[in-house]
Enzyme design. Structure first.
Site, PDB file in Angstrom:
ATOM      1  N   TYR A  36       7.043  -9.816   7.003  1.00 38.50           N
ATOM      2  CA  TYR A  36       6.971  -8.379   7.213  1.00 38.50           C
ATOM      3  C   TYR A  36       7.500  -8.027   8.596  1.00 38.50           C
ATOM      4  O   TYR A  36       7.517  -8.864   9.509  1.00 38.50           O
ATOM      5  CB  TYR A  36       5.522  -7.887   7.129  1.00 38.50           C
ATOM      6  CG  TYR A  36       4.962  -7.738   5.736  1.00 38.50           C
ATOM      7  CD1 TYR A  36       4.991  -6.515   5.067  1.00 38.50           C
ATOM      8  CD2 TYR A  36       4.377  -8.821   5.078  1.00 38.50           C
ATOM      9  CE1 TYR A  36       4.460  -6.373   3.799  1.00 38.50           C
ATOM     10  CE2 TYR A  36       3.843  -8.696   3.804  1.00 38.50           C
ATOM     11  CZ  TYR A  36       3.883  -7.462   3.181  1.00 38.50           C
ATOM     12  OH  TYR A  36       3.358  -7.317   1.916  1.00 38.50           O
TER      13      TYR A  36
ATOM     14  N   ASP B 268       0.822  -1.208   0.000  1.00 34.99           N
ATOM     15  CA  ASP B 268       0.000   0.000   0.000  1.00 34.99           C
ATOM     16  C   ASP B 268       0.856   1.257   0.000  1.00 34.99           C
ATOM     17  O   ASP B 268       2.082   1.208   0.203  1.00 34.99           O
ATOM     18  CB  ASP B 268      -0.900   0.014   1.243  1.00 34.99           C
ATOM     19  CG  ASP B 268      -2.005  -1.028   1.177  1.00 34.99           C
ATOM     20  OD1 ASP B 268      -2.328  -1.480   0.063  1.00 34.99           O
ATOM     21  OD2 ASP B 268      -2.537  -1.380   2.244  1.00 34.99           O
TER      22      ASP B 268
END
Length: 300
Positions: free
Chosen positions: A143, A52
């Site tokens: 992540y 994003d």
């Protein structure tokens, strides 16, 4: 036609995410523009996982299919030839173009930009078998979400600043109940035709050597906003605003009306993508596609 794997990283601060969007600066848009400038031919990049706006990547992977004509244009004239040499040349040319575009953009906005630097960097390129798919051949993604409860200015771009101390033990207790294969609807922004079933392999908060609190998150794949939602729920537990069962209640509810809060984008970094041995790339891609189609065919 040759399939080229690109390994890269980027600072997502000034990007509107990975995916190309008309009129907006995106990572995919910059890479495809650089490829077109270098080869005089447009091509599309397929990525391991779209990020994003504001999200960073320490190690991202994508692939592009390059025609024989474009490959010849990219091949250095004279001297040693071969796929490895051409791939290394492509890396140098792409990084030169990317840094040039970055510098031009910075100068146009009266912003500082050290010569040769850029906010996206190609680390390596390699010709791979056509069975390799950057997205579907992947076994998993990892992540890191960084949080500083002792803020320092140099870290303002890649970590969330918080004022209150956070209870790591409580957050790890709460996160343990989310591991495994589940429907993470309460932690995802659903996309049409996409499943919210994922296998979460790791969710743990730990301190780096500099005192930064890092949430390490690993799964076979992630749906939209999933990592940031997981962190958002755990931060409420860590601050004492919610009890340790709160994240599990969101999971059990499987409801967007009781969805987890979404942590800000800038604290999130894609750390890496895992792939099987080359002989298994095609089988893994077929398995991943079949699972997606099976999950989506019943509306889940």
């Amino acid at each position: 036609m040759r399939r080229l794997r690109l390994d890269l990283g980027y600072d997502g601060t000034d990007f509107r995410g990975w995916a190309a969007q008309p009129g907006l600066r995106t990572v995919q848009g910059e890479i495809e523009a650089a490829l077109a400038m270098a080869s005089r031919e447009e091509m599309a990049a397929t990525v391991a996982g779209r990020t994003d706006a504001g999200v960073h990547a320490r190690h991202q992977v994508c692939h592009v299919d390059i025609s024989e004509t474009a490959w010849e244009r990219l091949t250095p004239r004279g001297g040693e030839s071969g796929d490895e040499t051409t791939a290394a040349t492509i890396v140098r040319r792409l990084n030169k173009i990317l840094s040039g575009r970055y510098g031009e953009r910075a100068r146009g906005r009266d912003l500082p930009a050290a010569r040769g630097t850029c906010d996206v960097r190609i680390y390596s390129a390699a010709v791979v078998d056509p069975s390799f798919d950057a997205r579907f051949s992947a076994l998993g993604r990892s992540y890191a979400y960084r949080v500083s409860d002792r803020p320092e200015p140099l870290g303002r771009w890649d970590r969330l600043w918080v004022d209150e101390p956070l209870d790591e033990a409580a957050m790890n207790e709460a996160g343990a109940g989310l591991l495994g294969e589940h429907d993470f609807l309460g932690y995802c922004r659903p996309r049409e035709g996409a499943t919210t079933i994922r296998t979460l392999r790791k969710l743990r908060a730990e301190r780096d050597s500099d005192g930064t609190l890092v949430f390490r998150v690993e799964a076979d794949a992630f749906c939209h906003s999933m990592v940031r939602s997981l962190v958002g729920a755990l931060l409420l537990v860590g601050s004492g605003a919610r009890d340790t069962d709160y994240p599990a209640r969101i999971l059990r509810a499987r409801s967007r009306s009781e969805a987890a809060p979404i942590a800000p984008a800038h604290g999130l970094t894609l750390e890496g993508v895992d792939y099987p041995d080359p002989a298994e790339w095609g089988a893994r891609a077929r398995q991943a596609r079949a699972r997606r189609d099976a999950c989506c065919s019943d509306g889940s």
